[in-house]
Scaffold this active site. Structure first.
Site, PDB file in Angstrom:
ATOM      1  N   GLY A  10      -0.126   4.916  -1.240  1.00 10.24           N
ATOM      2  CA  GLY A  10      -1.112   5.714  -0.536  1.00 10.24           C
ATOM      3  C   GLY A  10      -0.729   6.854   0.241  1.00 10.24           C
ATOM      4  CE  LYS A  68      -7.745  -0.130   9.853  1.00 10.69           C
ATOM      5  NZ  LYS A  68      -6.339  -0.390   9.142  1.00 10.69           N
ATOM      6  NE  ARG A 100      -3.477   4.212  -4.911  1.00 15.77           N
ATOM      7  CZ  ARG A 100      -3.548   5.494  -4.345  1.00 15.77           C
ATOM      8  NH1 ARG A 100      -3.473   6.838  -5.273  1.00 15.77           N
ATOM      9  NH2 ARG A 100      -3.914   5.576  -3.237  1.00 15.77           N
ATOM     10  CE1 TYR A 113     -10.012   1.741   8.075  1.00 16.73           C
ATOM     11  CE2 TYR A 113     -10.823   3.442   9.708  1.00 16.73           C
ATOM     12  CZ  TYR A 113      -9.880   2.996   9.158  1.00 16.73           C
ATOM     13  OH  TYR A 113      -8.775   3.507   9.095  1.00 16.73           O
ATOM     14  N   GLY A 115       0.996  -1.240   0.057  1.00 13.30           N
ATOM     15  CA  GLY A 115      -0.121   0.067   0.073  1.00 13.30           C
ATOM     16  C   GLY A 115       0.820   1.295   0.138  1.00 13.30           C
TER      17      GLY A 115
HETATM   18  P1  NAD Z   1      -4.755   4.777   1.520  1.00 10.60           P
HETATM   19  O1  NAD Z   1      -6.434   4.695   0.865  1.00 10.60           O
HETATM   20  O2  NAD Z   1      -4.138   6.177   1.025  1.00 10.60           O
HETATM   21  O3  NAD Z   1      -3.739   3.720   0.839  1.00 10.60           O
HETATM   22  C1  NAD Z   1      -3.886   2.478   0.778  1.00 10.60           C
HETATM   23  C2  NAD Z   1      -3.129   1.912  -0.204  1.00 10.60           C
HETATM   24  O4  NAD Z   1      -3.419   0.474  -0.381  1.00 10.60           O
HETATM   25  C3  NAD Z   1      -3.745   2.444  -1.678  1.00 10.60           C
HETATM   26  O5  NAD Z   1      -2.538   3.065  -2.406  1.00 10.60           O
HETATM   27  C4  NAD Z   1      -4.268   1.134  -2.621  1.00 10.60           C
HETATM   28  O6  NAD Z   1      -4.116   1.266  -3.856  1.00 10.60           O
HETATM   29  C5  NAD Z   1      -3.383  -0.075  -1.636  1.00 10.60           C
HETATM   30  N1  NAD Z   1      -4.368  -1.191  -1.830  1.00 10.60           N
HETATM   31  C6  NAD Z   1      -5.586  -1.364  -1.646  1.00 10.60           C
HETATM   32  N2  NAD Z   1      -6.014  -2.477  -2.116  1.00 10.60           N
HETATM   33  C7  NAD Z   1      -4.955  -3.280  -2.031  1.00 10.60           C
HETATM   34  C8  NAD Z   1      -4.331  -4.679  -2.413  1.00 10.60           C
HETATM   35  N3  NAD Z   1      -5.315  -5.553  -2.550  1.00 10.60           N
HETATM   36  N4  NAD Z   1      -3.107  -4.914  -2.808  1.00 10.60           N
HETATM   37  C9  NAD Z   1      -2.223  -3.965  -2.485  1.00 10.60           C
HETATM   38  N5  NAD Z   1      -2.441  -2.544  -2.312  1.00 10.60           N
HETATM   39  C10 NAD Z   1      -3.740  -2.324  -2.133  1.00 10.60           C
HETATM   40  O7  NAD Z   1      -4.853   4.696   3.155  1.00 10.60           O
HETATM   41  P2  NAD Z   1      -3.913   5.347   4.040  1.00 10.60           P
HETATM   42  O8  NAD Z   1      -4.458   6.721   4.366  1.00 10.60           O
HETATM   43  O9  NAD Z   1      -2.510   5.099   3.460  1.00 10.60           O
HETATM   44  O10 NAD Z   1      -4.044   4.322   5.351  1.00 10.60           O
HETATM   45  C11 NAD Z   1      -3.182   3.326   5.394  1.00 10.60           C
HETATM   46  C12 NAD Z   1      -3.600   2.640   6.604  1.00 10.60           C
HETATM   47  O11 NAD Z   1      -3.450   3.426   7.852  1.00 10.60           O
HETATM   48  C13 NAD Z   1      -4.856   1.826   6.675  1.00 10.60           C
HETATM   49  O12 NAD Z   1      -4.885   0.448   7.124  1.00 10.60           O
HETATM   50  C14 NAD Z   1      -5.620   2.847   7.276  1.00 10.60           C
HETATM   51  O13 NAD Z   1      -6.843   2.087   7.823  1.00 10.60           O
HETATM   52  C15 NAD Z   1      -4.883   3.347   8.255  1.00 10.60           C
HETATM   53  N6  NAD Z   1      -5.291   4.880   8.909  1.00 10.60           N
HETATM   54  C16 NAD Z   1      -5.186   5.643   8.194  1.00 10.60           C
HETATM   55  C17 NAD Z   1      -5.498   6.904   8.862  1.00 10.60           C
HETATM   56  C18 NAD Z   1      -5.721   8.232   7.978  1.00 10.60           C
HETATM   57  O14 NAD Z   1      -6.063   9.237   8.425  1.00 10.60           O
HETATM   58  N7  NAD Z   1      -4.896   8.235   6.803  1.00 10.60           N
HETATM   59  C19 NAD Z   1      -6.185   7.071   9.992  1.00 10.60           C
HETATM   60  C20 NAD Z   1      -6.202   5.749  10.805  1.00 10.60           C
HETATM   61  C21 NAD Z   1      -5.766   4.820  10.135  1.00 10.60           C
HETATM   62  N1  SER Z   2      -8.679   9.101   8.941  1.00 14.67           N
HETATM   63  C1  SER Z   2      -9.592   7.590   9.068  1.00 14.67           C
HETATM   64  C2  SER Z   2     -10.946   7.522   8.317  1.00 14.67           C
HETATM   65  O1  SER Z   2     -11.418   8.783   8.582  1.00 14.67           O
HETATM   66  C3  SER Z   2      -9.493   7.130  10.462  1.00 14.67           C
HETATM   67  O2  SER Z   2      -9.112   5.825  10.593  1.00 14.67           O
HETATM   68  O3  SER Z   2     -11.208   6.686   8.016  1.00 14.67           O
END
Ligand code: NAD
Ligand code: SER
Length: 331
Positions: A29, A164, A54, A160, A26
């Protein structure tokens, strides 16, 4: 300790770090891009394999190897881990809160099966460490709203959040039963300018900066007084690396650590941006994301992360706003 001992220790730890080979799943992302770049700075570009479903993010190009990988294909994942001699996995692939509500079965399937695939291979291949993020979304309407503690009532109401919370217990299970050194943080909403957010409820706190810069106005999908826990990306990246670098005996929570930096509402951040962009205005038309936001706590008590492995945030709302605007203006 004399200076030569320090140098000796430093060179031992550099040697140790060089032996680690990391797979980030990922990596294109919102978090993946910045985490991959930070890990490559520490371990060297060739030691950190970026992977995603992607295409490779522009910012990653030329900084190290990239492979196209679907984490749901366990066989291919296993092959990559063996072929690349991977010792650590950072699993970031997931469907976030708002997108997850549009297709709950798919969100559950991706969020759970990706983790089980990684944990199973980590157990079989005796990987040295695994990182997997959880979220404030584990908390639900019955959890305390203010300074929500590490251990409390946890009844999530989004798919979600359910995924988690279940994932946290799988991490704990694989640690307790098989000794897999898997570590996790409950991130708050993350704010960044390098790569776009992936469909969360907290994404407004990024979009608002773009609205302020481009049009001096922003139409917010949350009510103006909806306060949520938030964190600036440099703090989140540092927290992740500090957690992963901490000696195993300091990691006493094997589900996932509460983590906190700041809390604010759309009207708080609007006022903060107005200090730098006079005339900036937000309007408010709540949509389905309002009920998700209302189910989460307003602030988080993270004293266990601070006490166990020394977590300390650096960015509050004021400092983050200055840095976000300076970086967006420089783009
Ligand atoms: P994001 O959606 O920006 O990135 C996720 C990436 O995973 C994407 O690039 C997507 O293409 C890739 N992906 C999806 N399905 C896939 C697959 N089958 N195989 C390989 N890659 C795949 O998410 P993020 O914001 O970078 O979040 C990363 C992690 O952090 C997640 O577990 C999310 O729940 C957690 N998180 C994020 C936030 C936030 O505010 N961004 C907050 C809490 C937790
Ligand atoms: N930023 C994330 C969301 O809003 C929290 O896990 O889904």
């Amino acid at each position: 300790m004399v200076e030569t001992d320090v140098l000796c220790l430093q060179s031992e730890s550099v040697q140790h770090m060089k032996k680690e080979k990391i797979l980030v799943i990922g990596a294109s992302g919102q978090i993946g891009v910045e985490l991959t770049l930070a890990l490559r700075k520490m371990y060297g570009g060739s030691q950190v394999i970026a992977s995603d479903l992607r295409e490779e993010n522009e910012l990653l190009k030329g900084t190290g190897p990239y492979v196209s990988l679907d984490v749901m294909n366990k066989e291919m994942l296993h092959v990559q881990i063996l072929r690349q001699n991977i010792t650590q996995v950072y699993l970031l692939a997931a469907m976030l809160s708002a997108t997850g509500e549009k297709n709950p079965p798919l969100a559950w399937h991706l969020n759970m099966q990706s983790l089980l695939n990684v944990l199973d291979i980590a157990k079989e291949e005796k990987l040295s460490k695994v990182y997997w993020p959880s979220s404030i979304a584990v908390f639900g309407p019955t959890s305390p709203k203010v300074d929500c503690p590490q251990h409390t009532i946890i009844e999530p109401t989004t798919v979600y959040g359910i995924s988690k919370y279940a994932g946290e217990f799988w991490c704990n299970y694989f640690f307790q039963r098989y000794g897999v050194d898997v570590r996790s943080l409950r991130y708050p909403g993350l704010i960044s300018y390098k790569s776009a957010p992936g469909g969360g409820t907290t994404d407004y706190a990024i979009d608002i900066f773009l609205g302020a810069k481009e049009k001096k106005q922003y139409a917010c999908y949350l009510k103006e007084d909806t306060k949520l826990p938030m964190m600036y990306m440099p703090d989140a990246i540092r927290a992740t690396i500090e957690l992963m670098e901490a000696p195993a005996e300091k990691i006493k929570v094997r589900t996932s650590y509460n983590l906190s930096a700041m809390s604010f509402s759309p009207s708080d951040i609007t006022s903060e941006i107005q200090k730098h962009i006079p005339g900036f205005k937000s309007t408010y038309s709540p949509d389905s994301r309002q009920s998700i936001a209302e189910s989460w706590p307003q602030s988080i008590d993270d004293h266990e992360a601070r006490a166990h492995w020394g977590w300390n945030h650096q960015f509050d709302l004021e400092k983050m706003t200055i840095d976000m605007l300076a970086n967006l203006n420089a783009l």
